[in-house]
Scaffold this motif. Structure first.
Motif, short mmCIF file in Angstrom:
data_model
loop_
_atom_site.label_atom_id
_atom_site.label_comp_id
_atom_site.label_asym_id
_atom_site.label_seq_id
_atom_site.Cartn_x
_atom_site.Cartn_y
_atom_site.Cartn_z
N ASP A 2 0.65 -1.25 0.07
CA ASP A 2 -0.09 0.19 0.23
C ASP A 2 0.83 1.21 -0.03
O ASP A 2 1.76 1.37 0.60
CB ASP A 2 -0.94 -0.16 1.19
CG ASP A 2 -2.07 -1.13 1.23
OD1 ASP A 2 -2.75 -0.99 0.23
OD2 ASP A 2 -2.02 -1.85 1.98
N LYS A 3 0.55 2.40 -0.56
CA LYS A 3 1.12 3.59 -0.86
C LYS A 3 1.17 4.24 0.49
O LYS A 3 0.03 4.31 1.15
CB LYS A 3 0.61 4.27 -2.13
CG LYS A 3 1.53 5.46 -2.23
CD LYS A 3 1.03 6.19 -3.54
CE LYS A 3 1.87 7.36 -3.93
NZ LYS A 3 1.60 8.12 -5.01
N ILE A 4 2.31 4.93 1.07
CA ILE A 4 2.18 5.91 2.12
C ILE A 4 2.80 6.98 1.71
O ILE A 4 3.92 7.26 1.00
CB ILE A 4 3.29 4.96 3.04
CG1 ILE A 4 2.51 3.59 3.70
CG2 ILE A 4 3.39 6.02 4.32
CD1 ILE A 4 3.49 2.90 4.66
N SER A 15 3.55 13.67 9.41
CA SER A 15 2.95 12.23 9.81
C SER A 15 2.96 11.51 8.18
O SER A 15 3.29 12.09 7.24
CB SER A 15 1.59 12.31 10.32
OG SER A 15 1.10 10.98 10.62
N LEU A 16 2.41 10.44 8.44
CA LEU A 16 1.93 9.51 7.10
C LEU A 16 0.70 8.97 6.94
O LEU A 16 -0.17 9.02 7.90
CB LEU A 16 3.04 8.25 7.09
CG LEU A 16 4.48 8.56 7.55
CD1 LEU A 16 5.34 7.39 7.68
CD2 LEU A 16 5.03 9.27 6.12
N TYR A 17 0.21 8.98 5.82
CA TYR A 17 -0.81 8.51 5.36
C TYR A 17 -0.85 7.22 4.76
O TYR A 17 -0.32 7.16 3.46
CB TYR A 17 -1.66 9.69 4.55
CG TYR A 17 -3.13 9.17 4.22
CD1 TYR A 17 -4.28 9.22 5.00
CD2 TYR A 17 -3.63 8.64 2.85
CE1 TYR A 17 -5.44 8.89 4.61
CE2 TYR A 17 -4.68 8.39 2.41
CZ TYR A 17 -5.63 8.43 3.45
OH TYR A 17 -6.86 8.09 3.06
N HIS A 18 -1.49 6.32 5.52
CA HIS A 18 -1.36 4.81 4.82
C HIS A 18 -3.02 4.65 4.03
O HIS A 18 -3.90 4.61 4.43
CB HIS A 18 -1.57 3.90 5.78
CG HIS A 18 -1.47 2.35 5.67
ND1 HIS A 18 -2.25 1.71 4.80
CD2 HIS A 18 -0.24 1.56 5.91
CE1 HIS A 18 -1.68 0.26 4.68
NE2 HIS A 18 -0.56 0.36 5.33
N LYS A 22 -6.49 3.86 4.93
CA LYS A 22 -7.22 5.40 4.87
C LYS A 22 -6.96 5.93 6.21
O LYS A 22 -7.94 6.42 6.85
CB LYS A 22 -8.51 5.26 4.40
CG LYS A 22 -8.64 4.81 3.09
CD LYS A 22 -10.46 4.96 2.50
CE LYS A 22 -10.47 4.67 0.99
NZ LYS A 22 -9.78 3.75 0.62
N GLU A 23 -5.75 5.88 6.72
CA GLU A 23 -5.66 6.29 7.90
C GLU A 23 -4.28 7.01 8.18
O GLU A 23 -3.12 6.43 7.83
CB GLU A 23 -5.63 4.93 8.97
CG GLU A 23 -5.27 5.11 10.44
CD GLU A 23 -6.30 5.74 11.15
OE1 GLU A 23 -7.26 6.68 10.65
OE2 GLU A 23 -6.60 6.00 12.52
N THR A 24 -4.08 8.05 9.08
CA THR A 24 -2.83 8.41 9.33
C THR A 24 -2.10 7.77 10.61
O THR A 24 -2.60 7.23 11.50
CB THR A 24 -3.06 10.06 9.79
OG1 THR A 24 -3.78 10.27 10.91
CG2 THR A 24 -3.60 10.84 8.45
N TYR A 25 -0.79 7.91 10.55
CA TYR A 25 -0.04 7.22 11.75
C TYR A 25 -0.08 8.23 13.08
O TYR A 25 0.13 7.61 13.97
CB TYR A 25 1.38 7.35 11.37
CG TYR A 25 2.07 6.30 10.45
CD1 TYR A 25 2.93 5.31 10.99
CD2 TYR A 25 1.40 5.87 9.08
CE1 TYR A 25 3.38 4.04 10.23
CE2 TYR A 25 1.82 4.83 8.54
CZ TYR A 25 2.78 3.80 8.76
OH TYR A 25 2.95 2.89 8.20
N ALA A 160 -0.83 1.46 18.19
CA ALA A 160 -1.15 0.90 16.96
C ALA A 160 -2.24 1.73 16.21
O ALA A 160 -2.50 2.75 16.86
CB ALA A 160 -1.96 -0.50 17.34
N PHE A 161 -2.42 1.30 15.01
CA PHE A 161 -3.56 1.97 14.29
C PHE A 161 -4.87 2.11 15.03
O PHE A 161 -5.07 1.02 15.58
CB PHE A 161 -3.64 1.33 12.96
CG PHE A 161 -2.50 1.65 11.81
CD1 PHE A 161 -2.51 3.12 11.53
CD2 PHE A 161 -1.76 1.02 11.28
CE1 PHE A 161 -1.61 3.44 10.73
CE2 PHE A 161 -0.73 1.24 10.25
CZ PHE A 161 -0.71 2.62 10.12
N ALA A 162 -5.77 2.80 14.82
CA ALA A 162 -6.92 3.05 15.50
C ALA A 162 -7.77 1.94 15.38
O ALA A 162 -7.88 1.00 14.60
CB ALA A 162 -7.72 4.24 14.75
#
Length: 226
Positions: A2-4, A15-18, A22-25, A160-162
């Motif tokens: 997946d693109k970051i 920050s980074l967007y995954h 569809k989530e930010t770090y 961790a991610f949300a």
């Protein structure tokens, strides 16, 4: 894969967007502000103050990610002349091409941290490495469910991610694992304040506190092993 992509949050830090999740770090309200508030102030500094200002701290982190929390812990160690052993897990390490573009050192405003940040990312995985006399790190390429450790820790950063994006990382079973990783008096800290998380933390034995969150977020959660 997946693109970051790199994004700039409201406090000017990256920050980074995954795109896959569809989530930010970090919080888009401010990555640096969030990490300082949740993990350093309400986690590390809180534990150290309540424990009588010991000179050694063992930290376990779920989600090494960009390395921001580790960098801030290293800064804390240097400024307070405290020896920190930092163990962190990350199943999917980021490419150095991304890391090299992050502006955390300039956002913090301490040029001496540039070498520290580089070393945190370049040092070998699966081996404890002393970054400087106050800070050592052991990066482990694994998932929380696969962690087996006889060592017990003073503070646990749960980053961790949300829950809405990766619910499997926030189960009662894994909260029990977090509880078991901590020493008596140990502190669990995270940015989330979901009701189910608080119930699960209580069910496995944590004393749970709902605290004011970082800028832009109403609440966060801290758990204490008593």
């Amino acid at each position: 894969m997946d693109k970051i992509k790199i994004i700039t949050t409201e406090d000017g830090s990256h920050s980074l967007y995954h795109e896959g999740l569809k989530e930010t770090y970090h919080s888009f309200h401010g990555a640096l502000q969030e990490s300082v508030h949740v993990f350093i102030e309400k986690g590390l500094r809180f534990w150290r103050t309540k424990s009588g200002l010991p000179k050694e701290v063992n930290i376990f982190e779920v989600g090494f990610g960009t390395g921001l929390n580790a960098l801030l812990a290293a800064q804390f160690a240097i400024e307070n002349e405290v020896k920190i052993d930092f163990t962190t897990i990350e199943p999917y390490p980021l490419d150095m091409e991304i890391i090299n573009q992050l502006n955390y050192v300039s956002s913090i405003g301490e040029d001496n941290l540039k070498i520290v940040f580089e070393e945190l990312h370049k040092c070998e995985w699966g081996k404890k490495v002393e970054i400087n006399p106050y800070f050592a790190i052991n990066k482990i390429k694994t998932k929380l469910e696969d962690v087996e450790s006889e060592e017990r820790f003073d503070v646990l950063f749960f980053d961790a991610f949300a829950p809405s994006k990766q619910a499997e990382l926030w189960t009662a079973e894994l909260m029990q694992k977090c509880f078991n990783l901590l020493k008596d008096g140990g502190v669990f800290t995270t940015y989330s304040a979901k009701g189910q998380l608080k119930r699960d933390l209580k069910s496995v034995g944590f004393e749970v506190e709902t605290l004011p969150g970082p800028p832009g977020k109403k609440e966060m959660v801290r758990g204490i092993v008593n």
